[in-house]
Design a protein around this motif. Structure first.
Motif, short mmCIF file in Angstrom:
data_model
loop_
_atom_site.label_atom_id
_atom_site.label_comp_id
_atom_site.label_asym_id
_atom_site.label_seq_id
_atom_site.Cartn_x
_atom_site.Cartn_y
_atom_site.Cartn_z
N ASP A 39 0.49 -1.16 -0.04
CA ASP A 39 -0.03 0.02 0.10
C ASP A 39 1.00 1.34 0.16
O ASP A 39 0.42 2.21 -0.77
N ALA A 40 1.80 1.12 0.89
CA ALA A 40 2.82 2.36 0.90
C ALA A 40 3.62 2.59 -0.18
O ALA A 40 3.60 3.78 -0.81
N TYR A 41 3.81 1.43 -1.13
CA TYR A 41 4.51 1.48 -2.44
C TYR A 41 3.71 1.97 -3.29
O TYR A 41 4.14 2.99 -4.42
N ALA A 42 2.39 1.65 -3.38
CA ALA A 42 1.33 2.20 -4.32
C ALA A 42 1.12 3.62 -4.35
O ALA A 42 1.09 4.39 -5.44
N GLU A 43 1.40 4.29 -3.03
CA GLU A 43 1.44 5.71 -2.57
C GLU A 43 2.60 6.49 -2.98
O GLU A 43 2.59 7.56 -3.67
N HIS A 44 3.58 5.92 -2.58
CA HIS A 44 5.02 6.59 -2.88
C HIS A 44 5.99 6.02 -3.81
O HIS A 44 6.97 6.95 -4.09
#
Length: 181
Positions: A39-44
């Motif tokens: 989820d963090a990778y998808a955002e950042h």
């Protein structure tokens, strides 16, 4: 070292971002650690490393990261060091054995010099990727329980915790444990 082991996977991974999960560090939480990282990778975008706090007297046992905001769920990493000498860690956040990395790491590992313990360290290559190649690294704080299964106590504790958490085993197993105590 870990860097050598990761480099050996280069032909399988190819030119894609990849997740690396170290099997001796078992993460147990309400939301799986890798899900939080994806989820963090998808955002950042960029590279992501799972971190968690440890007592100050244990920071020398793990890789450690310096971050912009140690309380944030996701924070930009400013510094990393593998097994820093006692009292020199940039924070009490240790690298917990979960990574999402960009494939450029393989080229760096191919020529990486030996680091801590005389081994090729993944952390050293990640530092080069962050500092010289200007790729962003983010810490994803994992707030669940982490069991270091590289130790006998950690391995046994993980088995007990997972058994107790299961609806089909927990009550019976708890009763058996009480008999042993």
């Amino acid at each position: 070292g870990l860097g050598q082991a990761v480099w050996c996977a280069r032909d399988i991974v190819g030119d894609e971002p990849f997740a690396l999960l170290l099997p001796d560090m078992l993460h147990h939480g309400q939301t799986p650690c890798l899900k939080e990282m994806i989820d963090a990778y998808a955002e950042h975008g960029g590279n992501h490393i799972a971190v968690a706090p440890v007592p100050d007297d244990q920071t020398h046992q793990y890789g450690s990261g310096g971050v912009a905001d140690a309380k944030a769920k996701v924070s930009k990493i400013s510094q990393m060091i593998e097994q820093p000498p006692k009292g020199t860690a940039p924070s009490n956040l240790h690298i917990t054995g979960r990574y999402i990395l960009q494939p450029e790491i393989f080229g760096l590992l191919e020529t990486q010099e030996r680091g801590a313990g005389g081994e090729i360290q993944l952390t050293d290559a990640m530092l080069t990727l962050m500092n010289d190649n200007k790729q962003p690294f983010h810490a994803v704080r994992f707030d669940g329980r982490i069991y270091d299964c590289g130790s006998k106590i950690g391995f046994l504790t993980a088995n007990v915790a997972y058994a107790l958490a299961r609806d089909d085993l927990g009550p019976s197993f708890k009763a058996e444990l009480k008999k042993l105590m």
